[in-house]
Design an enzyme around this catalytic site. Sequence first.
Site, short mmCIF file in Angstrom:
data_model
loop_
_atom_site.label_atom_id
_atom_site.label_comp_id
_atom_site.label_asym_id
_atom_site.label_seq_id
_atom_site.Cartn_x
_atom_site.Cartn_y
_atom_site.Cartn_z
N GLU B 186 0.81 -0.96 0.41
CA GLU B 186 -0.19 0.02 0.07
C GLU B 186 1.43 1.42 0.19
OE1 GLU B 186 -2.60 -0.79 3.07
OE2 GLU B 186 -3.44 -2.43 1.87
N ASP B 208 0.61 5.83 7.01
CA ASP B 208 -0.64 5.20 6.46
C ASP B 208 -1.30 4.48 7.63
OD1 ASP B 208 -2.66 4.10 5.28
OD2 ASP B 208 -1.74 2.52 3.78
#
Lengths: 169, 625
Positions: B186, B208
Amino acid sequence: MPRSFDMDLGMLDSRYRELQRSVHPDRFASAGEAERRLSMQTATAINEGYQVLKDPLKRGRYLLELSGYNLADEPHTTRDTTFLMEQMELREALGEVRGSSDAFAALENIMDRIAADIVNLQSLLRENFERANAADLESAAGNLMKMQFFRRLQEEVMDLEAALEDELA
Amino acid sequence: MALLQISEPGQSTAPHQHRLAAGIDLGTTNSLVATVRSGAADTLPDAAGRHLLPSVVHYQAGQAPVVGTGALSVAVTDPLNTIASIKRLMGRGIEDVRHIGSSLPYEFLPGSSGMPLLHTAAGDVSPVEVSAEILRALKARAEETLGGELQGVVITVPAYFDDAQRQATRDAGRLAGLNVMRLLNEPTAAAVAYGLDKGSEGVIAIYDLGGGTFDISVLRLNRGVFEVMSTAGDSALGGDDMDRAVAGWLMQQAGIEDDAGHGQLRHMLQVARSAKEALTTQASTPVCIEREDGTRWEGELSREVLNRLIAPLVEKTLLPCRRALRDAGVRAAEIGTVVMVGGSTRMPLVRERVAEFFAAEPMVDIDPDKVVAVGAAIQADILAGNKPDDEMLLLDVIPLSLGIETMGGLAEKIIPRNTTIPTARAQEFTTFRDGQTAMSLHVVQGERELVDNCRSLARFELHDIPPMVAGAARIRVTFQVDADGLLNVTAEEETQGVKSSIEVKPSYGLSDTEIETMLRDSMEYAENDRDARRLREEQVEADRVLEALRAALAADGDELLNAAERQAIETAAQALETARSSSEYRAIKAAIAAVEQASSGYVERRMNTSINKAMAGHAVDEFKS
């Protein structure tokens, strides 16, 4: 790349990247099964070579091997008293970290000292591999063993740092 | 049709067909699908214009599961059959679930191969199956919008996901009928979305904080190459925990007991989340709670109180940040750019603390909920071959050390964490009894010394070892980790060159046979003829092989092949084309194998040539300097 202990890390990096750019599995995502497998194997080999050349310890061992030195003959002990004293002092300092007023500063101090020791070994190794006669290879093997000791010490410092951070959390 | 080639505005007429590819962000709370159209990547909305698909699946007896907003709306009234946050259970064992599951209101049952099953009105389902439902919904959305079948997808996973979690994600993709070209981390996807590969150089951090997971990655950028230097995180920390902290406070205020019903707990979490979101822009927000007995509690939540409630969680994210910096060998001051990902990074306190920690203003221009899917779409477009000239290359590392169990329950590391992938290590083993013909290996992942403290990945059984006296056999076991971070193990007895067969028992995953059975059982494939699907798969593969071969021959066939060699390859290719138009999938499969066999030498030469070219480029540079 020229065969030497001195390594232009910038050049190594850019060579590594150009090689990966041409063989990495991402380049072959829409290719056939066989091509994808070969690409993965080649990329794996390049990654491995890069790891060896990037790291002074692995690079030194690799150069020793290339010079015909049998790595099985590597020394495991040393009688170098200066080195032994330094090891003892560093271990003592590491043992006292927990009791010190600023543990993280003490750890950084030890890390700096180890880094300087490793830099010294690297310049010795550079000379060893430049001359590369039998006595030099023997001495290089000894220096690499010392470097290995310092590496282990670095790991211990980092483990302690992580443990101290976890305790603070 | 052939005379008139229609292309979208701004797009040149490509020499080959544009392949439909998509990037999928399979999130804990929400999932998204994005694609590149007319050169721009964006997420795809549903018919109602919503981009986020809530990662929620509602099961009912005798009916197809409902995914997304429809499922979310019944979460309060039917909590036991409404599965949310399934990502937390991906690749986890029944033991982990007892720990994580205490915060999830589902009924768990032990499944086969250690995987937990969730009991629903529609039967018992595995986390992989639940995730596959979400992926199916996204696939349908993309194919309706784009008007064709997806050729391949890139699915994103937290960088910190271990092998079992990655494998489970890949399995879910397969179960949903997707061709998963790559699992992409990600944070790397986020960096791609920001186009950081174009021009910028230096060390960047990707922070994140999503619904259920926290990831911090340190990436180095250099001339279009992303290199993950280190990654750390907490796979059980996110916005959901903040909701729970706020809900806990609200329950105290409203005098609701901890043992309230599932429905009440759901309601509390929803109110907590809305209040938390409102406080991103407001200093204070009214809150209203309906108790089970129908009475209401009304109050106020200020940002100050919210900050106090979530501060410990925000601080908890800074620990992995320190670890990631240490692993990467960089100081916080060296970080030039911080990219924010995940809905929870909208919170003012999170932005403040991150800016303080890295002494850099974080990048927040792209919607933090969409940024990962957008990056995945860009990567998918490149992998599908739609941008042959793109220079981008993503180099990833393995997030957790791989090891094997040795005597005394100790874990011996064979591939240390943060090793760049793909990578391989070979290890030699020997027999300890005369005439021993089998042995077992236990592969674990983690940083701890004791096997019990690491994650068990799989047990491998080696068979067919030639019988010898104890200690004479040399069994070389190769652990290969591919570019997706997935482990593959092969073994060979060296003194006699016998390949040992390996039987893999994934500790928490599905075996290949189980996936096959699931594929067969799933409604989608029960309706279709299985052979028809296989035929379609082989035809797609045949087209891919032929297209790749033609492109290669056009590029360097004359250079690298003599007439006889070329003739052999062309003959095999022609045979494949003939087989392609038949309706026998086995014939196509055999013809593909024949083409690969005939061109294996050529493929190898091409690989060597490209390596030599890369080398030669450098030599020229050297002469210049």
